[in-house]
Write an enzyme that holds these catalytic residues in place. Sequence first.
Site, PDB file in Angstrom:
ATOM      1  N   TRP A   1       0.934  -1.154  -0.112  1.00  0.00           N
ATOM      2  CA  TRP A   1      -0.042   0.101  -0.086  1.00  0.00           C
ATOM      3  C   TRP A   1       0.925   1.273   0.007  1.00  0.00           C
ATOM      4  O   TRP A   1       1.726   1.390   0.666  1.00  0.00           O
ATOM      5  CB  TRP A   1      -0.850  -0.025   1.228  1.00  0.00           C
ATOM      6  CG  TRP A   1      -1.693   1.121   1.374  1.00  0.00           C
ATOM      7  CD1 TRP A   1      -2.446   1.709   0.391  1.00  0.00           C
ATOM      8  CD2 TRP A   1      -2.004   1.939   2.668  1.00  0.00           C
ATOM      9  NE1 TRP A   1      -3.259   2.634   0.927  1.00  0.00           N
ATOM     10  CE2 TRP A   1      -3.161   2.773   2.456  1.00  0.00           C
ATOM     11  CE3 TRP A   1      -1.797   1.914   3.995  1.00  0.00           C
ATOM     12  CZ2 TRP A   1      -3.687   3.686   3.215  1.00  0.00           C
ATOM     13  CZ3 TRP A   1      -2.246   2.576   4.891  1.00  0.00           C
ATOM     14  CH2 TRP A   1      -3.102   3.486   4.622  1.00  0.00           C
TER      15      TRP A   1
ATOM     16  N   ASP B   1      -0.415  -6.119   8.837  1.00  0.00           N
ATOM     17  CA  ASP B   1      -1.547  -5.229   8.535  1.00  0.00           C
ATOM     18  C   ASP B   1      -2.741  -5.980   8.060  1.00  0.00           C
ATOM     19  O   ASP B   1      -2.867  -6.626   7.252  1.00  0.00           O
ATOM     20  CB  ASP B   1      -1.163  -4.109   7.460  1.00  0.00           C
ATOM     21  CG  ASP B   1      -2.132  -3.008   7.159  1.00  0.00           C
ATOM     22  OD1 ASP B   1      -3.085  -2.993   7.949  1.00  0.00           O
ATOM     23  OD2 ASP B   1      -1.958  -1.895   6.378  1.00  0.00           O
TER      24      ASP B   1
ATOM     25  N   LYS C   1     -13.138  -0.890   7.001  1.00  0.00           N
ATOM     26  CA  LYS C   1     -13.768  -1.625   5.760  1.00  0.00           C
ATOM     27  C   LYS C   1     -15.017  -2.519   6.555  1.00  0.00           C
ATOM     28  O   LYS C   1     -16.043  -2.379   6.059  1.00  0.00           O
ATOM     29  CB  LYS C   1     -12.996  -2.462   4.957  1.00  0.00           C
ATOM     30  CG  LYS C   1     -12.166  -1.424   3.935  1.00  0.00           C
ATOM     31  CD  LYS C   1     -11.057  -0.524   4.475  1.00  0.00           C
ATOM     32  CE  LYS C   1     -10.428  -0.005   3.544  1.00  0.00           C
ATOM     33  NZ  LYS C   1      -9.296   0.846   3.973  1.00  0.00           N
TER      34      LYS C   1
HETATM   35  C1  LMR Z   1      -6.865   2.749  -0.335  1.00  0.00           C
HETATM   36  O1  LMR Z   1      -5.804   2.176  -0.410  1.00  0.00           O
HETATM   37  O2  LMR Z   1      -7.315   3.160  -1.272  1.00  0.00           O
HETATM   38  C2  LMR Z   1      -7.478   2.872   1.150  1.00  0.00           C
HETATM   39  O3  LMR Z   1      -6.892   2.122   1.967  1.00  0.00           O
HETATM   40  C3  LMR Z   1      -7.743   4.330   1.274  1.00  0.00           C
HETATM   41  C4  LMR Z   1      -6.462   4.997   1.688  1.00  0.00           C
HETATM   42  O4  LMR Z   1      -6.330   5.644   2.321  1.00  0.00           O
HETATM   43  O5  LMR Z   1      -5.457   5.036   0.947  1.00  0.00           O
END
Ligand code: LMR
Length: 396
Positions: free
Chosen positions: A130, A211, A246
């Site tokens: 992420w 996570d 979520k």
């Molecule tokens: C995402 O990956 O789109 C979500 O987890 C929202 C974010 O804050 O990035």
Amino acid sequence: MFESLEPMPPDAILGLMEAFRADPRDHKIDLGVGVYKDDRGETPVLRAVKQAEERLLARESTKSYVGPAGAEGTNARLQSLLFGDALSTRIDERMGVFQTPGGCGALRVAAEFVLRCKPDAVIHVPDPTWANHVPLLGDAGVEIREYPYFDRETSGLRFDAMAEHLGGLGPGDLVLLHGCCHNPCGADLDSGQWQSVLELAQQRGFTPFVDLAYQGFGDGLEEDAFGIRLLAAGLPELIVASSCSKNFGLYRERTGAIALLSGDGRTASTARSQLLNVVRGIYSMPPSHGGAIVEEILGDESLRRDWKQELDAMRDRINGLRSLLVERFDARGDGGRFGFIERQRGMFSFLGIDPGQVKALREEHAIYMIDSSRINVAGASRENVDRLCDAVMSVL
Ligand code: LMR
């Protein structure tokens, strides 16, 4: 002083959210930011959340501080949700679970805590991970390194390369794992691979840092906790950052938790005091509203049942859309190119198209996704799926 600053580019995910909102085209499709959407493209407040809020409002008698740990009752409920009742009882003395401002709060607090344990610790993150993991963890001052994870050719895992990387680690290394529903690639470890990670951690002495932002969105509440439960049962130390954004749809309430497992009760008590001191120094204490909702839902049989039904429906919708996308791409003669979408889990998958094609989809077809070609599957619907597949095929 401020005039020396350079402007920052918009955040890749949040910037796209703004661009989508500003697009006047009626037929626009949002596959960008990771929020759940129903068939009408809406992100509703869950029924159980509404009911819990009504009860809380009627009953609330103070807005006094809760303290850095958050509410004890909420933390106990979250501990059971994460680890299950039996394991939770078994490891309780070695465990600390504390409410945080979303999963992000948990990640940052964890990074600051790790620095206190070992200033030269390294957090190894999957390639890819992420996008916000890197600033959340790295800006705390911890060194971040990548390990091989996703194979862009096969849209599966590079597990042998990952295991080789983990085999070279030792104490002082942390390995960030996505508990389920990998963001951004949707490819998760299977049970045998979790077992191998456990054995590698036992042999090498590194600390897994999981996570878990999508518990319940992959295969089910229990199934999605398989990895963290296996690690918690078999290792002296573990860190988990969990999110209620979520699975409870509490995005803007910033509700999450950090779970810290230590080798023995005495160390756990010291670790908890250090962690809470970190919290005090950053945001002092977490917001209470979201946690109170979660506690109310998990503590009431009928609300819990209703919540679980809605969660199951969200998951089934996403998994159904995965199958639908594969079927519709197949009908357009994709030759199995997008078949992987059905094998992956959670909100996200990479389409595997290039940034030029992503741009063409946005500009010519009003279809929004991150430049990496990550799509939020929940943004598709029975109503827009044909247009979506036509557009993707047209830019290939
Ligand atoms: C995402 O990956 O789109 C979500 O987890 C929202 C974010 O804050 O990035």
